[in-house]
Write an enzyme that holds these catalytic residues in place. Structure first.
Site, short mmCIF file in Angstrom:
data_model
loop_
_atom_site.label_atom_id
_atom_site.label_comp_id
_atom_site.label_asym_id
_atom_site.label_seq_id
_atom_site.Cartn_x
_atom_site.Cartn_y
_atom_site.Cartn_z
N CYS A 137 0.88 -1.33 0.00
CA CYS A 137 0.07 0.03 0.03
C CYS A 137 0.91 1.23 -0.13
O CYS A 137 1.73 1.37 0.73
CB CYS A 137 -0.92 0.04 1.22
SG CYS A 137 -1.86 1.37 1.45
N HIS B 192 -9.39 -3.69 -1.43
CA HIS B 192 -8.36 -3.00 -0.64
C HIS B 192 -8.82 -1.56 -0.62
O HIS B 192 -8.59 -0.83 0.50
CB HIS B 192 -7.14 -3.13 -1.45
CG HIS B 192 -5.76 -2.61 -0.74
ND1 HIS B 192 -4.96 -3.14 -0.25
CD2 HIS B 192 -5.61 -1.06 -0.60
CE1 HIS B 192 -3.91 -2.26 0.13
NE2 HIS B 192 -4.38 -0.79 0.00
N GLU B 193 -9.48 -1.07 -1.70
CA GLU B 193 -9.77 0.46 -1.67
C GLU B 193 -11.22 0.64 -0.97
O GLU B 193 -11.29 1.67 -0.22
CB GLU B 193 -10.02 0.93 -2.99
CG GLU B 193 -8.69 0.75 -3.89
CD GLU B 193 -7.65 1.42 -3.46
OE1 GLU B 193 -7.47 2.42 -2.65
OE2 GLU B 193 -6.17 0.86 -3.63
N HIS C 273 -10.23 1.13 2.50
CA HIS C 273 -9.65 2.49 2.84
C HIS C 273 -10.61 3.25 3.36
O HIS C 273 -10.70 4.19 4.00
CB HIS C 273 -8.90 2.93 1.81
CG HIS C 273 -7.33 2.58 1.53
ND1 HIS C 273 -6.59 2.96 2.45
CD2 HIS C 273 -6.70 1.82 0.55
CE1 HIS C 273 -5.24 2.50 2.43
NE2 HIS C 273 -5.28 1.93 1.23
#
Lengths: 171, 169
Positions: free
Chosen positions: B99, B142-143, B146
């Site tokens: 990341c 993953h996003e 976030h």
């Protein structure tokens, strides 16, 4: 047959494990469980070995490894441990945030208060970021309350905490 | 619209751990933010996705582009999504993630390799459903994490699933 714990800590270089393993094999010591890593660049190894030689003989054999002062070698007898009881559920505990004093102490105390047993642990400091990842066996009845407690501890320490079920054996 | 490259925020910045606010897809500021995310991703070697919190904005919007990545199967090219949610997830597989906000560590994380995500397109506000798999599915999860204030560090598989990064692209 005795069981000995050996720790080797110090300056890393190629060949430390080969030297330790050869010396133990030469004594007839059987290397059973071992772990080795580098902690902030320092070589760090802990192993359990079994065999007939006395502690003093193993210490004498490994002694030259530490002669130049770059490695600290310790040998101590241990008693065989019973198989661990299967009375907890596996969880992975992740904690990260700005580095400060007492993160591991605060989190580990909370885990202990609820009967959680840390079975593996890694901490890393990279830049300002402190990371703790622990594998923890938690009594099934305590997981929810432990999560609440950890959230409180994390708030005081100003870090993020996640307690998630670990992977179970699938076969 | 040509975006502006923004600095990428690194952990332990608080914005990375705060749940993002839902966004208005028609808001011109949000549309400009998407352009900035694309611009920032474009100048970041190896970057396949970037979420608003990573440029310091606690908002539920991100961009993804896995075009040409060797681990990608289904690939929707470059796209942005607002207020995205996972609709269905299956076939969980472990994979190594890094990341830009945690540049010195990587970690093994279980993610769904079959994924359906629903969100809205920036600008038009049209509903979008993305069905994908493999690497693009991992990047999306993953996003979306976030946007919820989560890092891959929150999901690493175990004490020996964290690594010092050896290759910086």
């Amino acid at each position: 047959m005795g069981e000995l714990a050996v720790t080797v800590i110090g300056h890393d270089r190629p060949g430390i494990i080969a030297d330790v393993a050869e010396l133990l094999a030469g004594l007839g010591m059987n290397l059973t469980d071992s772990t080795m890593t580098r902690l902030r660049g320092h070589f760090a190894m802990t192993l359990i070995c079994t065999g007939d030689p006395a502690r003093a003989d193993v210490e004498a054999a490994l002694g030259p490894l530490g002669a130049d002062g770059t490695l600290d070698v310790a040998v101590r007898p241990v008693h065989p441990e019973p198989e661990p009881t299967d009375d907890g559920q596996p969880y992975v505990l992740s904690v990260h945030g700005a580095d400060r004093l007492g993160i591991v102490a605060g989190v580990a105390r909370a885990v202990a208060e609820f009967g959680g047993n840390v079975t593996d642990l890694t901490t890393r400091l990279v830049g300002d970021l402190y990371l703790l990842v622990a594998e923890v066996d938690v009594p099934a009845s305590a997981a929810e309350r432990l999560t609440e407690r950890l959230t409180g501890v994390a708030g005081v320490l100003n870090v993020e905490v996640a307690l998630r079920p670990g992977e179970a054996d699938v076969l | 619209m040509t975006g502006t490259v923004r600095p990428v925020v690194r952990a332990p910045a608080g914005v990375l751990s705060a749940a993002g606010d839902p966004v208005d897809p028609a808001d011109p500021e949000m549309v400009a933010l998407v352009a900035d995310l694309f611009a920032t991703m474009a100048v970041s070697p190896g970057c396949v996705g970037l979420a608003a919190p990573q440029v310091g904005v606690p908002a539920r919007v991100f961009v993804v582009d896995v075009s040409g990545h060797p681990k990608a199967r289904t690939c929707h090219g470059p796209f942005a999504l607002c207020n995205a949610e996972v609709v269905s997830a299956s076939r969980w597989e472990k994979g190594r993630e890094g990341c830009m906000s945690v540049p010195d560590l990587t970690g093994d994380v279980r993610r769904a390799a079959n994924l359906v995500v629903a969100g809205v397109a920036p600008g038009t506000g049209e509903p979008v459903e993305i069905r994908t798999d493999a690497f693009e599915a991992r990047a999306l999860q993953h996003e979306i994490d976030h946007c919820a204030g989560l890092l891959f560090l929150d999901r690493v598989a175990g004490a020996h699933a964290v690594y010092a990064r050896k290759t910086y692209l």
